[in-house]
Design an enzyme around this catalytic site. Structure first.
Site, PDB file in Angstrom:
ATOM      1  CD  GLU A   1      41.252 -19.813 -16.253  1.00 56.57           C
ATOM      2  OE1 GLU A   1      40.856 -18.705 -15.841  1.00 56.57           O
ATOM      3  OE2 GLU A   1      42.414 -20.071 -16.538  1.00 56.57           O
TER       4      GLU A   1
ATOM      5  CB  SER B   1      45.407  -7.598 -19.491  1.00 56.56           C
ATOM      6  OG  SER B   1      45.090  -8.705 -18.695  1.00 56.56           O
TER       7      SER B   1
ATOM      8  CB  SER C   1      47.967 -11.444  -8.858  1.00 54.83           C
ATOM      9  OG  SER C   1      47.334 -10.741  -7.806  1.00 54.83           O
ATOM     10  CG  ASN C   2      49.179 -16.815  -6.382  1.00 56.22           C
ATOM     11  OD1 ASN C   2      48.489 -16.930  -7.400  1.00 56.22           O
ATOM     12  ND2 ASN C   2      50.014 -17.753  -5.975  1.00 56.22           N
ATOM     13  CD  GLU C   3      50.594 -10.937  -4.653  1.00 63.04           C
ATOM     14  OE1 GLU C   3      50.159 -11.104  -5.823  1.00 63.04           O
ATOM     15  OE2 GLU C   3      51.726 -11.317  -4.299  1.00 63.04           O
TER      16      GLU C   3
ATOM     17  CD  GLN D   1      41.912 -14.115 -21.123  1.00 63.00           C
ATOM     18  OE1 GLN D   1      42.989 -14.672 -20.970  1.00 63.00           O
ATOM     19  NE2 GLN D   1      41.012 -14.041 -20.168  1.00 63.00           N
ATOM     20  N   GLY D   2      41.637 -11.029 -25.229  1.00 66.76           N
ATOM     21  CA  GLY D   2      41.947  -9.603 -25.140  1.00 66.76           C
ATOM     22  C   GLY D   2      41.228  -8.941 -23.984  1.00 66.76           C
TER      23      GLY D   2
END
Ligand SMILES: Cc1cc2nc3c(=O)[nH]c(=O)nc-3n(C[C@H](O)[C@H](O)[C@H](O)COP(=O)(O)OP(=O)(O)OC[C@H]3O[C@@H](n4cnc5c(N)ncnc54)[C@H](O)[C@@H]3O)c2cc1C
Lengths: 395, 380
Positions: free
Chosen positions: A244, A129, A380-382, A126-127
């Site tokens: 997901e 980021s 992220s969780n944030e 998976q490209g």
């Protein structure tokens, strides 16, 4: 209201159980129990066993090799896989790119790729980021300039998991910088053997080498490898990230880990390796985890049920992600606490058979360090909390 | 009440801090970690030149007569650099056992060499299959006419592979005792391992190792009391090291939050992250307070000393975990790469909790004693 599975669902569970008991190779099971690193071949081997049974890609559309399972059946399948210590399939192949090609791909792309994805004849990475585009993914800069019936790619991706094994990458690239940053993003399938691609490994704190930087220097990609329309890649990417949902909390895995910690508590107590006080405290900690896990399991089942009724559960997926990853991390904290100073020594690449008996000690630290990633990736969780605050609470 | 350093202590702090900034940058540390021994002999001789290796030994034994506060100062600065060298193993652990138990002759043969950076030692106490921490051991030492015969297996021996001599705990008829065992003695097998925090560890197997009468360190059967004392000093030192690591990690994290841009702004502008950094700062300050308590407690009577240090170890166990985990989280993926300092700090903080009793272990001590004793908090 009824929290029990139906008779059909229970029959299905037995069928899955029987299959796993018979088909999961012992050496793979052992590796999973000891939390050892799975090689590419291990994952491919298991995926092909599942594929032969028709269960490698249950979440895909039926006409492309999926299963017509209810949400409850999917849930049962995942849970049984985890409890049996079966490896998870490649998420990039099964959960990410397969469903995207099935939904948005051309007939030619479907014919060319889908069966190979299901069987991992091609390994995908998976490209998305980039160094400057993490949480703010839409600010990505890797450029794709049109030249006849090819795109010419220049730029860099980072954190690309298992790019070193990959035959193909699905990537987000920028084809237009004039408008809003979400516009002008295009979704491409890139053959990793194309000249101009360089993969550089990044070592992580658990000692692994699964993360990579991928550099593109005038890499030519045929236009036929574009998914959907030019400039609409962001829509497809959002769809991919949303796919997901049902598995993201990985409750089955956490249950399996909790069971393992319970077994350890019994063994260590019997061997006099825990004082009575330590044993009581450990039991208490495990009970606390179990309460949270049970609650999360029911929350997930409620989400699954709401999904089935098209009730919509946007922010619920974020709740599952946050709590599920926190519990996964908590489990690794308990294991490293139990390992104590004996866990300081890092396992060597090739372990001797003798190390296996106390394999959990050697695995505790790398696993604890590695699992810090789960609250960082997948949004992220944030970021998940931002989503919930906005979408559910209207803040 | 006085929280000020003396002039000498301030000088000591400045000289160690300068050593870390000038001669112990993170890239150099990474190179040293990847070298075969896993640490730098050059840095070690720098530390000897600075007088750090003789610091806690008395002046008549060839040291500099430093106390708890001096060790705290050194360990905090070494923590900032995530120093890999065998300071804890040679000076604090083995050196501590020698300070508390050795005969004049045993001291004379070792302390000047330790202070000069010539003698590396390690404490071989922890064993597989037992409790995670305690002053007991299953290894045995049998009396012979001309000395002792030692048998057993030791794990998690910090810097074990480069030690010239071990302080080994083993049971005699009189109880747990300590022995000085040369690493080259027949029957000693040392298996080097990489520690997850970068500090090398070793397994040490003793297979009927014959040692002379002079190998007994302290009284026959007096080992547990010496070890308790050494563990207290080690935990006070680790508390200070953790403070240095936590403070440095917070600095690095805050700097990163000011520079890392996402969504067109520095991520440090997000209040969720600001509050997290403040929570980290609170842990740093709470830990610093406990490091001072621990350092000053070392000169207190046993009951007070032991419980104050237990309390300090609880604080840095919990606080260190929080700071380490959050520093990684706030960095995003870069926080989990081996090329970046924060991940190493996180791992070292994890190891510090695991060594010589984790936070839970020390909480149990406090529970059993009914709490931290009031009264005299200690002075240096
Ligand atoms: C092990 C691992 C594997 C990965 N594999 C892949 C892969 O295969 N392919 C791929 O494309 N990517 C992959 N990633 C990258 C992953 O998607 C990113 O790490 C993630 O999107 C976060 O981006 P970042 O690391 O740049 O952190 P940043 O976005 O820089 O975030 C840093 C910190 O700031 C916080 N933050 C950011 N924005 C906000 C906000 N608005 N409000 C509050 N807090 C905020 C974050 O939560 C985090 O704590 C992987 C990452 C890891 C750790």
């Amino acid at each position: 209201m009824n929290l029990d599975f139906t008779d059909e669902e229970l029959a299905f569970r037995d069928e899955v159980r029987a299959f796993l008991a018979q088909s999961l190779p012992d050496d793979l099971r052992r590796k999973m129990i000891d939390r050892r690193h799975l090689e590419k071949d291990d994952i491919v081997r298991w995926q092909r066993i599942l594929n032969a049974r028709g269960w490698a890609t249950p979440n895909w559309p039926v006409e492309h090799g999926g299963q017509p399972w209810s949400p409850a059946q999917r849930y049962i399948f995942q849970e049984e896989m985890a409890l049996a210590h079966a490896p998870e399939g490649s998420p990039f192949n099964v959960n990410m790119i397969g469903p995207i090609i099935a939904k948005f791909g051309t007939d030619a792309q479907k014919a060319r790729f889908l069966a190979r994805i299901a069987n991992i004849d091609d390994w995908w990475c998976q490209g998305f980021s980039e160094p400057g585009a993490g949480s703010d993914l839409a600010s990505l800069k890797t450029r794709a300039d049109r030249d006849g019936d090819e795109y010419v790619i220049n730029g860099q991706k980072i954190w690309t998991t298992q790019a070193q094994h990959a035959d193909w990458m699905f990537a987000l690239v920028r084809t237009d910088s004039s408008g809003r940053k979400q516009q002008g993003i295009t979704f491409l399938l890139i053959d990793m053997n194309t000249p101009g691609i360089t993969v550089r490994p990044i070592e992580t704190i658990d000692g692994g080498h699964d993360a990579n930087e991928v550099f593109f220097d005038d890499v030519r990609v045929p236009v036929e490898n574009r998914i959907g329309e030019e400039g609409r890649g962001w829509d497809y990417a959002k769809h991919l990230l949303g796919n997901e949902r049902s598995g993201i909390a990985r409750i089955g895995l956490s249950k399996e880990r909790l069971a393992q910690l319970r077994r350890l508590e019994v063994e260590l107590s019997a061997d006099g390796r825990l004082t009575a006080g330590e044993r009581d405290r450990l039991r208490r900690k495990l009970a606390e985890v179990e309460v949270e896990l049970r609650a999360l399991e029911l929350t997930q089942l409620r989400v699954v049920a709401a999904d089935a009724g098209e009730g919509g559960a946007g922010a619920a997926a974020s709740i599952l992600k946050i709590k599920g990853t926190e519990l996964q991390q908590r489990m690794t904290e308990l294991a490293i606490e139990l390992a104590g100073p004996a866990g300081l020594a890092m396992p060597e690449e090739e372990e001797s058979g003798a190390a296996l008996e106390d394999g959990w000690i050697a695995a505790a630290a790398p696993f604890y360090f590695s699992m810090r990633k789960v609250s960082i990736f997948g949004g992220s969780n944030e970021i998940q909390k931002n989503i919930i605050a906005k979408a559910q609470l209207g803040l | 009440m006085d929280f000020e350093y003396s002039d000498e202590q301030r000088l000591l702090r400045e000289s160690v801090a300068r050593f870390i900034t000038d001669r112990y940058d993170f890239e150099g540390r990474l190179r040293a970690m990847q070298a075969p021994e896993g640490w730098s002999r050059d840095a070690w001789s720098d530390m000897a030149d600075l007088g750090l290796l003789g610091l806690p030994f008395s002046e008549e034994d060839g040291g500099f007569g430093g106390g708890g506060v001096e060790t705290m100062i050194v360990m905090e600065e070494l923590g900032r650099g995530l120093v890999l060298e065998p300071y804890l193993s040679t000076v604090v652990l083995a050196g501590g056992a020698i300070r508390h138990a050795a005969s004049a002759g045993q001291k004379q043969a070792r302390i000047p060499r330790i202070a000069a950076g010539e003698l590396l030692m390690a404490l071989a106490h922890q064993e597989p299959g037992g409790l995670r921490h305690g002053p007991d051991a299953g290894s045995s030492a049998e009396r012979r006419s001309d000395g002792w015969v030692l048998t057993g297996r030791k794990i998690a021996v910090l810097h074990g592979a480069t030690a010239e001599e071990f302080v080994v705990s083993a049971r005699t008829n009189a109880g747990l005792s300590l022995f000085l065992v040369s690493a080259s003695a027949p029957g000693v097998r040392v298996i080097p391992q990489r520690g997850y925090d970068g500090i090398p560890v070793a397994e040490v197997v003793l297979d009927e190792v014959a040692t002379g009468n002079e190998s007994l360190l302290g009284e026959d059967g007096g080992g547990a009391a010496v070890l308790e004392r050494v563990f207290e000093e080690a935990n006070a030192a680790l508390t200070a090291e953790a403070v240095g690591i936590m403070a440095d990690t917070l600095d690095v994290t805050v700097d990163y939050l000011k520079t890392r841009q996402q969504f067109g702004v520095p991520i440090g502008s997000f209040q969720a992250l600001q509050h997290r950094c403040v929570d980290m700062l609170i842990q740093v300050e709470q830990s610093r307070s406990m490091a001072i308590l621990a350092a000053l407690s070392l000169s207190q009577p046993p009951a007070q000393r032991c419980l104050n240090i237990a309390a300090a170890k609880v604080q840095i166990g919990r606080g260190g975990r929080f700071v380490g985990q959050q520093a990684v989280q706030l960095h995003g993926a870069i926080g989990i790469t081996a090329e970046y300092k924060v991940g190493h700090a996180f791992k070292r903080l994890t190891a510090i909790d695991a060594l010589f009793g984790d936070a839970d272990h020390h909480l149990d001590q406090l529970v059993a004693a009914g709490g931290i004793p009031p009264g005299n908090r200690g002075s240096n």
